[in-house]
Write an enzyme that holds these catalytic residues in place. Structure first.
Site, mmCIF file in Angstrom:
data_model
loop_
_atom_site.group_PDB
_atom_site.id
_atom_site.type_symbol
_atom_site.label_atom_id
_atom_site.label_comp_id
_atom_site.label_asym_id
_atom_site.label_seq_id
_atom_site.Cartn_x
_atom_site.Cartn_y
_atom_site.Cartn_z
ATOM 1 N N ASP A 263 0.861 -1.169 0.000
ATOM 2 C CA ASP A 263 0.000 0.000 0.000
ATOM 3 C C ASP A 263 0.907 1.232 0.000
ATOM 4 O O ASP A 263 2.002 1.207 0.573
ATOM 5 C CB ASP A 263 -0.910 0.012 1.241
ATOM 6 C CG ASP A 263 -2.097 0.947 1.081
ATOM 7 O OD1 ASP A 263 -3.212 0.451 0.919
ATOM 8 O OD2 ASP A 263 -1.907 2.175 1.122
ATOM 9 N N ASP A 309 -7.733 -2.262 -5.419
ATOM 10 C CA ASP A 309 -8.883 -1.834 -4.621
ATOM 11 C C ASP A 309 -8.684 -0.333 -4.394
ATOM 12 O O ASP A 309 -8.201 0.094 -3.356
ATOM 13 C CB ASP A 309 -8.914 -2.610 -3.307
ATOM 14 C CG ASP A 309 -10.202 -2.416 -2.540
ATOM 15 O OD1 ASP A 309 -11.127 -1.776 -3.086
ATOM 16 O OD2 ASP A 309 -10.278 -2.868 -1.381
ATOM 17 N N CYS A 362 -15.449 1.070 -4.223
ATOM 18 C CA CYS A 362 -16.732 1.005 -3.500
ATOM 19 C C CYS A 362 -17.471 2.310 -3.773
ATOM 20 O O CYS A 362 -17.850 3.042 -2.870
ATOM 21 C CB CYS A 362 -16.525 0.771 -2.007
ATOM 22 S SG CYS A 362 -15.366 1.883 -1.191
#
Length: 431
Positions: A263, A309, A362
């Site tokens: 990340d 993501d 999302c």
């Protein structure tokens, strides 16, 4: 605390949120610290009232004719909780700790409450400035789609197949939770929220501690399954964060092959180590960036699947974070779009010929989904978007075909269509 006192507290907290322009969690925490007499059930009930008020802020204010914390709570009790006018009046008695009695105007507004003819942002309870974006995706379904985002989200669990042989085994071990099997993910269990909006303390369950289950929305489970990763593949989770999808991918790979979790923000990776241990994962290598250096530069051109993501506005999670919708600004969307372009371009360098990027958000905003993918495809030669129906078929998820909304470059899950959070998925194949 009495139900009426809880309503007074919710009005107070909403006033604090509006005045100080801060997240609901901060306002609720401060209220609890300054009212220590309130027990855990009281605090949970007040939080539920506050979040329901934020879910229906625009529509509640509309039927009441004013946008005050009191008006929002009264309108919410009518629209969201379905209370009758007399029931609301009984709670607003003006007695000790109770809200002041209803005025004649308030009673009249509540009696004739209707959203007939209301503009989409009011009927759907969303910021007006994103109406055009939402209409691009949903067309005439904007209001029902966004109204579904005002409902409470269930608590979904993913069964960890590295520790448990089947979903049934985990389900049978948790009869006291009242869980049911999720309809779309064959790995999921679902617990509906109680009247106070709370679910059980799953993290204290022995089965959770042993790594049998993880908390993960069914939509997130499906997004991971669409990646179709296999044992012995080389996989990178480029925006791993706390590791929710990393754990799902590791289970799909059956601990065979190599999964690299990284990340751009090292702090977000902090929880992943304990979660990997608890879940019995052995094929994950956590790559923590140091000093701004790229932690996976040695993997360029070697990876079968890169999961992205992506950082996003989180519009698809408004069921869980209703105050986020009213704090969303155009500037934050612009920042996220730039971040998405950066991470997609980084992913492209990692993929080997024949490999793929699985892009997930999302969000339900086209700017973060189809537009981001189309922008990437225009910049990156050799990549193409796999038809979403084919991606579902390859992953053995053909049962989703009639439920998801197919877009130009991927598929969209929504609470209305799939009963999940709002997830977008696109599979980008390198020729």
């Amino acid at each position: 605390m009495t139900p009426a006192a809880r309503i007074s507290a919710a009005i107070e907290v909403l006033g604090d949120i509006e005045t100080r322009r801060r997240p609901a969690t901060d306002a609720l925490k401060d209220w609890g610290l300054s009212h220590r007499f309130a027990g855990s059930k009281d605090r949970a009930a007040i939080a539920s009232l506050v979040y329901d008020g934020l879910r229906r802020k625009a529509s509640a204010a509309s039927i009441m004719g004013e946008n005050t914390p009191r008006a929002v709570v009264l309108g919410m009790l009518r629209l969201q909780r379905g209370l009758t006018v007399n029931a609301i009046a009984a709670l607003c008695s003006g007695e000790r700790f109770a809200p002041e009695p209803l005025t004649a105007t308030e009673r009249e507004k509540l009696e004739v409450a209707t959203l007939d003819g209301a503009p989409a942002p009011v009927a759907g309870d969303f910021p007006e400035w994103i109406e055009a974006s939402l209409t691009r995706l949903f067309g005439e379904d904007v209001v029902p789609e966004l109204q579904a985002l005002t409902t409470r989200a269930p608590l979904d669990l993913r069964v960890n197949t590295l520790k448990v042989s089947s979903r049934e085994e985990a389900h049978n071990a948790l009869p006291h939770l009242g869980a049911v099997e999720t309809p779309l993910s064959l790995l999921g269990l679902r617990i509906m929220p109680g009247e106070d909006g709370r679910g059980p303390a799953v993290q204290s369950e022995p089965e959770f501690i042993k790594g049998w289950i993880e908390i993960q929305d069914e939509g997130s489970q499906l997004a991971a399954l669409i990646s179709n990763v296999k044992p012995n593949e080389q996989v990178v989770d480029l925006c791993a964060g706390g590791g929710g999808k990393t754990l799902a991918l590791a289970a799909m790979m059956e601990n065979h092959g190599q999964l690299y979790a990284t990340d751009s923000d090292a702090r977000r990776l902090a929880p992943i180590h304990d979660r990997l241990t608890r879940a019995g994962v052995r094929n994950v290598q956590v790559r923590t960036p140091r000093g701004g250096a790229d932690a996976v530069s040695d993997l360029n051109g070697k990876i079968d699947c890169v999961l992205v993501d992506a950082p996003c506005t989180g519009v698809g999670t408004w069921r869980r974070n209703p105050d986020a919708k009213w704090r969303l600004r155009p500037g934050s969307l612009e920042v996220r779009v730039k971040e998405q372009a950066t991470v997609l371009d980084r992913a492209a360098a990692l993929v080997k010929p024949g490999g793929r990027i699985v892009y997930i958000t999302c969000s339900i905003l086209p700017e973060e989904n189809d537009d981001a993918v189309e922008g990437f495809l225009s910049r990156s030669k050799g990549f193409s978007a796999l038809p979403a129906s084919e991606a579902l078929a390859r992953a053995g998820l053909g049962r989703l075909t009639d439920l998801v909304r197919f877009t130009k470059s991927g598929l969209q899950m929504t609470p209305l269509k799939t009963g999940t959070d709002g997830f977008f998925v696109s599979v980008l194949v390198k020729g």
